[in-house]
Design an enzyme around this catalytic site. Structure first.
Site, short mmCIF file in Angstrom:
data_model
loop_
_atom_site.label_atom_id
_atom_site.label_comp_id
_atom_site.label_asym_id
_atom_site.label_seq_id
_atom_site.Cartn_x
_atom_site.Cartn_y
_atom_site.Cartn_z
N TYR A 1 0.85 -1.21 0.00
CA TYR A 1 0.00 0.00 0.00
C TYR A 1 0.88 1.25 0.00
O TYR A 1 0.65 2.20 -0.77
CB TYR A 1 -0.88 -0.03 1.25
CG TYR A 1 -1.75 1.18 1.46
CD1 TYR A 1 -1.37 2.19 2.34
CD2 TYR A 1 -2.95 1.33 0.76
CE1 TYR A 1 -2.16 3.31 2.54
CE2 TYR A 1 -3.75 2.44 0.97
CZ TYR A 1 -3.36 3.42 1.87
OH TYR A 1 -4.17 4.54 2.07
N VAL B 1 -8.10 8.09 9.56
CA VAL B 1 -9.43 8.70 9.47
C VAL B 1 -10.46 7.78 10.14
O VAL B 1 -10.36 6.56 10.06
CB VAL B 1 -9.85 8.86 7.98
CG1 VAL B 1 -11.14 9.68 7.88
CG2 VAL B 1 -8.75 9.50 7.18
O1 GFB Z 1 -6.05 1.32 12.05
P1 GFB Z 1 -5.06 0.20 12.16
O2 GFB Z 1 -5.54 -1.17 11.81
O3 GFB Z 1 -3.83 0.47 11.23
O4 GFB Z 1 -4.50 0.22 13.67
P2 GFB Z 1 -2.48 1.30 11.43
C1 GFB Z 1 -3.70 -0.86 14.10
C2 GFB Z 1 -3.29 -0.66 15.56
O5 GFB Z 1 -4.48 -0.78 16.40
C3 GFB Z 1 -2.37 -1.80 15.98
C4 GFB Z 1 -4.37 -1.96 17.22
O6 GFB Z 1 -1.56 -1.34 17.03
C5 GFB Z 1 -3.36 -2.85 16.48
O7 GFB Z 1 -2.74 -3.76 17.38
N1 GFB Z 1 -5.71 -2.56 17.35
C6 GFB Z 1 -6.30 -2.85 18.53
C7 GFB Z 1 -6.55 -2.86 16.34
N2 GFB Z 1 -7.53 -3.39 18.31
C8 GFB Z 1 -7.70 -3.40 16.94
C9 GFB Z 1 -8.79 -3.79 16.11
O8 GFB Z 1 -9.85 -4.26 16.56
N3 GFB Z 1 -8.62 -3.60 14.75
C10 GFB Z 1 -7.47 -3.09 14.23
N4 GFB Z 1 -7.40 -2.94 12.87
N5 GFB Z 1 -6.40 -2.72 14.99
C11 GFB Z 1 -2.79 1.42 8.85
C12 GFB Z 1 -2.08 0.98 7.59
O9 GFB Z 1 -1.90 1.27 9.94
O10 GFB Z 1 -3.14 2.78 8.82
C13 GFB Z 1 -2.97 1.23 6.40
O11 GFB Z 1 -1.73 -0.39 7.67
C14 GFB Z 1 -3.63 2.60 6.43
O12 GFB Z 1 -2.21 1.08 5.21
C15 GFB Z 1 -4.11 3.00 7.81
O13 GFB Z 1 -2.75 3.55 5.96
C16 GFB Z 1 -4.48 4.47 7.87
O14 GFB Z 1 -2.78 2.69 11.84
O15 GFB Z 1 -1.55 0.50 12.26
#
Ligand code: GFB
Length: 250
Positions: free
Chosen positions: A72, A102
């Protein structure tokens, strides 16, 4: 094509290919149909993983991104290369914004593929109804700046009408508004009135520890812009999700 940390870790090839196709088709068609302006989206997660802080717009290509979402990240960085090439060869003022994480109503609340805040909102909603514990993934220690989708939309309209640089611009709350995943989870728990147990599954990845971005360039242009307070935005998003549960993307 966007997704949370865990979807990125599962599909780096798809994120690379699909976003490269989107970049080239959208920008080339805009050029051929003489579209005067295109505002594309990058993300603060595409910056080099090994970097100094705060991150600013000049650092996009200064080293490899975090390995969890390299597909990505590199695809999104290529939009900046595209925009510079359309400007140099055709004088096109196509530009890009770099939002931080976001969240808001109408988000993708899918627990496996979505981003952290919609994932936590959906999981807290289920834990409340099933009287189970809320599972927060990872340690809760990573830090994020979150921008409310309504604020981003307001800034997008300003970029479309007033921002004339080809160089990207970071659209983020200030460094001082960065919160830990644990604090974000606590805000969701409070907004939904969850009274159950909150547990941290440290077998799940944390991803990037931080990606603290500077919004100094934005503040220079819009010194008086007011971001919605984080807890207010979380409450509005939770209220929307509960009221629209049946039709929400999940
Ligand atoms: O938003 P997220 O999935 O992406 O957040 P990133 C991940 C962080 O939240 C990690 C914790 O530290 C996870 O361990 N987390 C805790 C969780 N509970 C949850 C949950 O229920 N779901 C998820 N998804 N995470 C992304 C990029 O990074 O940021 C993408 O990989 C994109 O490409 C996005 O740019 C904006 O912030 O880590």
């Amino acid at each position: 094509m966007v997704g949370g940390l865990f979807m990125n870790m599962r599909q780096n090839l798809n994120f690379w290919r699909n976003n490269i196709y989107i970049n080239d088709n959208v920008l080339q068609m805009a050029h051929e149909f003489d579209v005067q302006k295109v505002v594309s989206c990058l993300s603060t997660c595409i910056f080099p993983d090994k970097t100094t802080y705060p991150i600013d717009e000049t650092m996009i290509h200064n080293g490899p991104p975090h390995e969890s979402n390299f597909g990505y990240s590199y695809a999104k960085r290529m939009i900046d290369v595209h925009n510079r090439a359309y400007f140099e060869q055709h004088g096109r003022r196509y530009t890009a914004v770099i939002p931080t994480n976001v969240f808001g109503p109408h988000d993708n609340f899918n627990i496996e593929d979505g981003h952290v805040l919609p994932g936590l909102i959906h999981k807290t909603y289920k834990a409340q109804r099933e009287e189970t514990a809320l599972q927060v993934w990872g340690s809760g220690r990573p830090r994020r700046q979150f921008i409310y989708s309504l604020d981003l939309a307001r800034l997008f309209l300003w970029v479309l009408r007033e921002y004339n640089e080809v160089e990207p611009i970071i659209l983020s709350v200030g460094e001082e508004d960065e919160v830990s995943i644990k604090e974000a989870a606590e805000a969701v728990v409070e907004a939904l009135g969850f009274k159950g147990e909150v547990v941290y599954d440290t077998n799940k990845a944390d991803g990037q520890f931080k990606k603290t971005a500077s919004n100094a360039k934005l503040c220079k242009y819009l010194p008086d812009f007011n971001f919605t307070p984080f807890r207010t935005a979380i409450k509005e998003t939770c209220d929307w999700f509960v009221a629209n549960y049946d039709n929400a993307r999940k």
